[in-house]
Design a protein around this motif. Structure first.
Motif, mmCIF file in Angstrom:
data_model
loop_
_atom_site.group_PDB
_atom_site.id
_atom_site.type_symbol
_atom_site.label_atom_id
_atom_site.label_comp_id
_atom_site.label_asym_id
_atom_site.label_seq_id
_atom_site.Cartn_x
_atom_site.Cartn_y
_atom_site.Cartn_z
ATOM 1 N N THR A 167 0.969 -1.210 0.024
ATOM 2 C CA THR A 167 0.139 0.099 0.077
ATOM 3 C C THR A 167 0.711 1.132 0.174
ATOM 4 N N GLU A 168 0.298 2.289 -0.397
ATOM 5 C CA GLU A 168 1.032 3.372 -0.402
ATOM 6 C C GLU A 168 0.467 4.664 0.660
ATOM 7 N N THR A 169 1.097 5.479 1.050
ATOM 8 C CA THR A 169 0.811 6.639 1.968
ATOM 9 C C THR A 169 1.467 7.669 1.796
ATOM 10 N N ILE A 170 1.367 8.545 2.375
ATOM 11 C CA ILE A 170 2.202 10.029 2.526
ATOM 12 C C ILE A 170 2.465 10.031 4.196
ATOM 13 N N LYS A 171 3.808 10.174 4.363
ATOM 14 C CA LYS A 171 4.367 10.318 5.769
ATOM 15 C C LYS A 171 5.169 11.637 5.702
ATOM 16 N N ARG A 172 5.549 12.184 6.909
ATOM 17 C CA ARG A 172 6.298 13.347 7.047
ATOM 18 C C ARG A 172 5.841 14.554 6.069
ATOM 19 N N THR A 173 4.783 14.710 6.205
ATOM 20 C CA THR A 173 3.890 15.865 5.442
ATOM 21 C C THR A 173 3.468 15.355 3.895
ATOM 22 N N ASP A 174 4.605 15.132 3.233
ATOM 23 C CA ASP A 174 4.340 15.128 1.654
ATOM 24 C C ASP A 174 5.095 13.918 1.039
ATOM 25 N N ARG A 175 5.779 13.005 1.661
ATOM 26 C CA ARG A 175 6.606 12.046 1.192
ATOM 27 C C ARG A 175 5.913 10.771 0.955
ATOM 28 N N PRO A 176 5.915 10.333 -0.235
ATOM 29 C CA PRO A 176 5.296 8.985 -0.649
ATOM 30 C C PRO A 176 6.116 7.894 0.163
ATOM 31 N N PHE B 180 5.857 3.441 0.757
ATOM 32 C CA PHE B 180 5.090 2.357 0.267
ATOM 33 C C PHE B 180 5.638 1.134 1.314
ATOM 34 N N VAL B 181 4.390 0.614 1.703
ATOM 35 C CA VAL B 181 4.412 -0.111 3.068
ATOM 36 C C VAL B 181 3.757 -1.483 3.070
ATOM 37 N N LEU B 182 4.272 -2.346 3.662
ATOM 38 C CA LEU B 182 3.551 -3.859 3.745
ATOM 39 C C LEU B 182 4.292 -4.265 5.083
ATOM 40 N N GLN B 183 3.521 -4.328 6.112
ATOM 41 C CA GLN B 183 4.160 -4.830 7.344
ATOM 42 C C GLN B 183 5.258 -4.065 7.684
ATOM 43 N N GLY B 184 5.420 -2.933 7.635
ATOM 44 C CA GLY B 184 6.691 -2.008 7.585
ATOM 45 C C GLY B 184 6.866 -1.174 6.403
ATOM 46 N N ASN B 185 7.885 -0.293 6.619
ATOM 47 C CA ASN B 185 8.198 0.509 5.394
ATOM 48 C C ASN B 185 9.053 -0.249 4.407
ATOM 49 N N ILE B 186 8.876 0.023 3.107
ATOM 50 C CA ILE B 186 9.555 -0.681 2.213
ATOM 51 C C ILE B 186 10.413 0.248 1.625
ATOM 52 N N GLY C 204 8.959 -10.179 10.523
ATOM 53 C CA GLY C 204 9.100 -9.454 11.701
ATOM 54 C C GLY C 204 10.173 -8.030 11.795
ATOM 55 N N GLY C 205 10.688 -7.879 10.481
ATOM 56 C CA GLY C 205 11.160 -6.574 10.370
ATOM 57 C C GLY C 205 12.813 -6.796 10.281
ATOM 58 N N TRP C 206 13.654 -5.705 9.681
ATOM 59 C CA TRP C 206 14.989 -5.911 9.727
ATOM 60 C C TRP C 206 15.532 -5.859 11.134
ATOM 61 N N ARG C 207 14.816 -5.160 12.220
ATOM 62 C CA ARG C 207 15.411 -4.992 13.477
ATOM 63 C C ARG C 207 15.441 -6.252 14.233
ATOM 64 N N ARG C 208 14.351 -6.996 13.937
ATOM 65 C CA ARG C 208 14.210 -8.194 14.754
ATOM 66 C C ARG C 208 15.165 -9.185 14.122
ATOM 67 N N LEU C 209 15.346 -9.305 12.708
ATOM 68 C CA LEU C 209 16.192 -10.118 12.063
ATOM 69 C C LEU C 209 17.776 -9.814 12.348
ATOM 70 N N LYS C 210 18.126 -8.589 12.514
ATOM 71 C CA LYS C 210 19.484 -8.056 13.004
ATOM 72 C C LYS C 210 19.545 -8.936 14.278
#
Length: 131
Positions: free
Chosen positions: A39-48, A50-56, A122-128
């Protein structure tokens, strides 16, 4: 390719010069093609973003290039050497695409797929932490 578009992402892209619009639209298509659940969204006011269970990834147009920020914690392999910045960044690395350059669709798609798989695991933090 058919996917749900966020009109705010359209507005961001539509406000750019033609060559940057083309780069952003290609990256957008690639990330959605990597997985139909993106899915896509806007974060930080105007920045596109792309996410799926976390930022891509996120897009940011600069004066002479488009930055594609890859949120991978620097753990996704880059065998084709497309990463142009953030090699020591703990959160994201950058692929910069300048006017006249082509997007390495194969390499970028492979990285998107790995980031998505990592997010689902689980995300890169967990994997690390588990390494």
């Amino acid at each position: 390719m058919s996917y749900a578009k966020d009109p705010r992402v359209d507005a961001y892209i539509d406000g750019l010069p033609d060559w940057q619009q083309a780069v952003c639209r290609e990256v957008r298509d690639l990330v959605h093609a990597a997985d139909p659940e993106v899915t896509e969204t806007i974060k930080r006011t105007d920045r596109p973003y792309f996410v799926l269970q976390g930022n891509i990834c996120a897009l940011l147009a600069a004066k002479d290039h488009v930055n594609v920020f890859l949120y991978d914690g620097a753990i996704v392999p880059d065998p084709e050497g497309i990463i142009t910045g953030g090699h020591d960044n703990k959160t994201a690395r950058t692929v910069a695409v300048r006017r006249g350059e082509t997007v390495n669709a194969r390499a970028l798609t492979a990285m998107f797929k790995q980031i998505i798989a990592n997010n689902r695991a689980g995300g890169w933090r967990r994997l690390k932490r588990e390494v």
